[in-house]
Design a protein around this motif. Structure first.
Motif, short mmCIF file in Angstrom:
data_model
loop_
_atom_site.label_atom_id
_atom_site.label_comp_id
_atom_site.label_asym_id
_atom_site.label_seq_id
_atom_site.Cartn_x
_atom_site.Cartn_y
_atom_site.Cartn_z
N HIS A 1 0.86 -1.18 0.00
CA HIS A 1 0.00 0.00 0.00
C HIS A 1 0.90 1.23 0.00
CE1 HIS A 1 -3.46 2.53 1.02
NE2 HIS A 1 -2.65 3.14 1.86
N PHE A 2 0.56 2.23 -0.83
CA PHE A 2 1.44 3.39 -0.98
C PHE A 2 0.59 4.65 -1.12
CE2 PHE A 2 4.37 6.12 -3.56
CZ PHE A 2 5.40 6.21 -2.62
N SER B 1 4.27 4.11 3.12
CA SER B 1 4.17 2.75 2.56
C SER B 1 4.01 1.75 3.69
CB SER B 1 5.41 2.40 1.73
OG SER B 1 6.59 2.49 2.51
N THR B 2 3.25 0.68 3.43
CA THR B 2 3.01 -0.35 4.43
C THR B 2 3.10 -1.72 3.79
OG1 THR B 2 0.62 -0.57 4.12
CG2 THR B 2 1.37 1.21 5.55
N PHE B 3 3.33 -2.71 4.61
CA PHE B 3 3.25 -4.10 4.17
C PHE B 3 3.07 -4.99 5.39
CE2 PHE B 3 7.69 -3.05 4.82
CZ PHE B 3 8.23 -4.15 5.47
N THR B 4 2.54 -6.17 5.18
CA THR B 4 2.38 -7.15 6.26
C THR B 4 3.15 -8.41 5.91
OG1 THR B 4 0.32 -7.96 5.28
CG2 THR B 4 0.13 -6.26 6.97
N VAL B 5 3.86 -8.95 6.89
CA VAL B 5 4.62 -10.19 6.73
C VAL B 5 4.38 -11.03 7.98
CG1 VAL B 5 6.89 -11.24 6.47
CG2 VAL B 5 6.38 -9.10 5.27
N ASN B 6 3.93 -12.27 7.78
CA ASN B 6 3.70 -13.19 8.91
C ASN B 6 2.81 -12.55 9.99
OD1 ASN B 6 5.33 -15.15 7.68
ND2 ASN B 6 7.18 -14.29 8.62
N TYR C 1 5.30 -0.20 8.66
CA TYR C 1 5.03 1.05 7.95
C TYR C 1 6.28 1.93 7.95
CZ TYR C 1 4.96 3.46 12.44
OH TYR C 1 5.32 3.98 13.66
N GLY C 2 6.30 2.86 7.02
CA GLY C 2 7.34 3.87 6.98
C GLY C 2 6.77 5.15 6.41
#
Length: 302
Positions: free
Chosen positions: A39-40, A57-62, A67-68
């Motif tokens: 997501h950006f 920007s975000t992301f999901t892992v496990n 986010y940053g």
């Protein structure tokens, strides 16, 4: 006079054909190496030839949310918008960001007026340690900030105004202190207004929900309602997913609402609702407070 007329005509023509990139753009950023779709969001302010703003920007892992958020700077040249990373403001990345590595977005802009769509490529710079990384980006301009994780995060980062004590004039009597503003009174679910988010179309008879705090974990707590009935209550949001399988009743149209149970330490209550329907994954960023729910439509596709 003839030269002044030609100069004025040139300036009008130039302004009419100029591209404007003021506003909020939301979409996705794809990494060619990791094949990760993030997501950006990009918020840009254009003043003459200078472009400044923020990227999120975000992301999901496990089942972990990352986010940053950083400042960006840009310029439009030869029909292209160049947006480069600037200072990193905040993040919760699992590893310290690589030193000296910055991302450059190259986005074609054509025609004149306000640019509604930004699609192009991005690449990081080469350093002594790291090779360049590439990818693509696709963004659309939003007409409002409802559901924007970037705007909510910037509001959280904004420091509260400090109270300054002024010295009393000589020989003056101290004034009666002013009572602080009353805290907002929580309204019942049915009494709250609704911020409508984008609708989501699903195929399955059951869907998987995952809830995250999308910024600083500050004690936010929410409840989820389906068609006005609670299905999940008092969920404390964190950077680790709270999962729930929601079985949909008969029908083709449902209303899913998120109600803030509190505001945490940083108002408003913001988070990410991830809806998984088979192979499809929908990321819904929401914001709610004690007077307003976040609401979205679930549409069942047959």
């Amino acid at each position: 006079m003839r030269y002044l007329f030609l100069l004025a005509l040139f300036l009008v023509t130039r302004c009419a054909g100029a591209q404007e990139v003021n506003g909020l753009y939301i979409g996705t950023l794809y990494n060619d190496t990791t094949r990760l779709l993030q997501h950006f969001e990009l918020s840009l302010t254009q003043e003459g030839g200078r472009i400044r703003g923020f990227a999120y920007s975000t992301f999901t892992v496990n089942d972990r949310f990352y986010y940053g958020i950083r400042k960006v700077k840009g310029i439009i040249r030869d029909g292209q918008l160049f947006v480069e990373d600037d200072d990193l403001l905040d993040n919760n990345f699992p590893e310290k960001p690589a030193k000296g590595v910055r991302k450059l977005l190259v986005l074609p802009v054509t025609g004149g007026g306000l640019v509604e769509t930004l699609e192009g490529r991005w690449e990081t710079n080469r350093t002594k340690i790291y090779a360049p990384v590439t990818g693509s980006v696709s963004l659309r301009r939003k007409t409002d900030s409802v559901g924007s994780a970037l705007v909510a995060r910037l509001n959280e980062l904004r420091p509260a105004p400090a109270a300054t004590a002024r010295p009393l004039p000589r020989h003056s009597e101290p004034k009666t202190p002013v009572a602080p503003a009353a805290a907002p009174v929580p309204l019942a679910f049915a009494e709250r207004k609704s911020n409508s988010l984008r609708p989501v179309t699903v195929r399955g008879d059951s869907i998987s929900l995952a809830l995250y705090d999308n910024g600083v974990v500050d004690g936010d707590s929410v409840s989820i309602y389906l068609n006005g009935q609670p299905v999940l209550t008092h969920v404390r949001l964190s950077d680790t997913a709270t999962r729930y399988t929601l079985r949909l009743p008969a029908g083709e149209h449902f209303e899913l609402a998120l109600m803030a149970e509190n505001l945490g330490t940083l108002a408003p209550n913001t988070g990410l609702l991830q809806i998984v329907d088979g192979e499809q994954r929908h990321n819904i960023y929401f914001s709610a407070d004690l007077q307003t729910n976040a609401r979205l439509e679930l549409l069942k596709q047959r």
